[in-house]
Design an enzyme around this catalytic site. Structure first.
Site, short mmCIF file in Angstrom:
data_model
loop_
_atom_site.label_atom_id
_atom_site.label_comp_id
_atom_site.label_asym_id
_atom_site.label_seq_id
_atom_site.Cartn_x
_atom_site.Cartn_y
_atom_site.Cartn_z
N VAL A 22 20.22 -30.38 50.21
CA VAL A 22 20.01 -31.72 49.69
C VAL A 22 20.97 -32.64 50.41
CG1 VAL A 22 19.14 -31.02 47.44
CG2 VAL A 22 21.59 -31.35 47.76
N SER A 23 20.69 -33.94 50.38
CA SER A 23 21.48 -34.89 51.16
C SER A 23 22.72 -35.38 50.45
CB SER A 23 20.61 -36.09 51.56
OG SER A 23 19.52 -35.68 52.34
#
Length: 232
Positions: A22-23
């Site tokens: 995930v970012s």
């Protein structure tokens, strides 16, 4: 979730390494855990799961590099989507994928058709065609992942620029209007109680907004300071 991750019957069971990315910390890696269960249900033996919170536009992600170092010939890399592996510019993305292939591994990612088994069984022109189609499909997927990333960045940049042009520095429009009214009323000499009444808010909000306004004035002195600054 429908699966595009299916091991070849001739090679099953295969060993897989699952990469989950995930970012930001605001996102949750747990939502991707279903991909692990899906891989096991498809017949893969999951050797390891690599969880990472980092931008896909970076090639130096620690868990990604650790996964690549762990890869053994014949293993499979599974991810939720191709943009979980890379949002890099196409040339860098292709280099990253080639690094995975150089370890003797292949990608198995939903949305990216895998023709590697068919190509391996084919000969002559058929094999060349299948390998070319595979390379083209992967290139398109990698380019789309990067384009999506750059489009989002550009929309964010434009949104910030429009907000600045409109004189907005953040916060909800209603809050900004209320705060401006509080400052105007206090500068006009209205008491805290009267300001709260006229601005339709509570006294604590008036005190907080007025204190923040005065603190800002101290940091950036104005040549014309209003003398109505005492609580009434």
């Amino acid at each position: 979730m429908a699966t595009d991750i299916e091991p070849s019957p001739a090679l099953a069971p295969q060993i897989a390494r699952v990469y989950l990315r995930v970012s930001t910390d605001a996102q949750d890696l747990r939502r991707q855990d279903a991909i692990v269960a899906e891989a096991k249900a498809a017949g893969y033996y999951v050797a390891a799961v690599y969880r990472e919170k980092a931008s896909g536009a970076r090639a130096d992600r620690p868990e990604l590099l650790r996964m690549i170092a762990d890869l053994q010939p014949g293993e499979v890399v599974i991810a939720e989507k191709i943009d979980r592996i890379s949002r890099l510019p196409l040339a860098e993305a292709e280099q990253l994928v080639e690094t995975i292939r150089a370890r003797g591994a292949r990608l198995a990612i939903p949305g990216v058709v895998d023709l590697s088994d068919l190509a391996a069984d084919a000969e002559g022109i058929a094999r060349i065609v299948l390998e070319s189609v595979q390379a083209m499909l992967l290139k398109i997927a990698l380019q789309m992942a990067h384009d999506d990333y750059t489009d989002r960045r550009e929309r964010q940049r434009q949104g910030i620029a429009l907000a600045k042009a409109a004189g907005r520095s953040g916060g909800r429009k209603g809050d900004r209007a209320t705060h401006a009214r509080i400052v105007a009323l206090r500068e006009a000499g209205k008491s805290i109680a009267k300001t709260a009444e006229l601005a339709d808010c509570d006294r604590s909000t008036v005190k907080r907004v007025w204190a923040a306004h005065r603190a800002a004035q101290v940091q950036e002195p104005s040549p014309q300071r209003n003398h109505h600054e005492r609580d009434r």
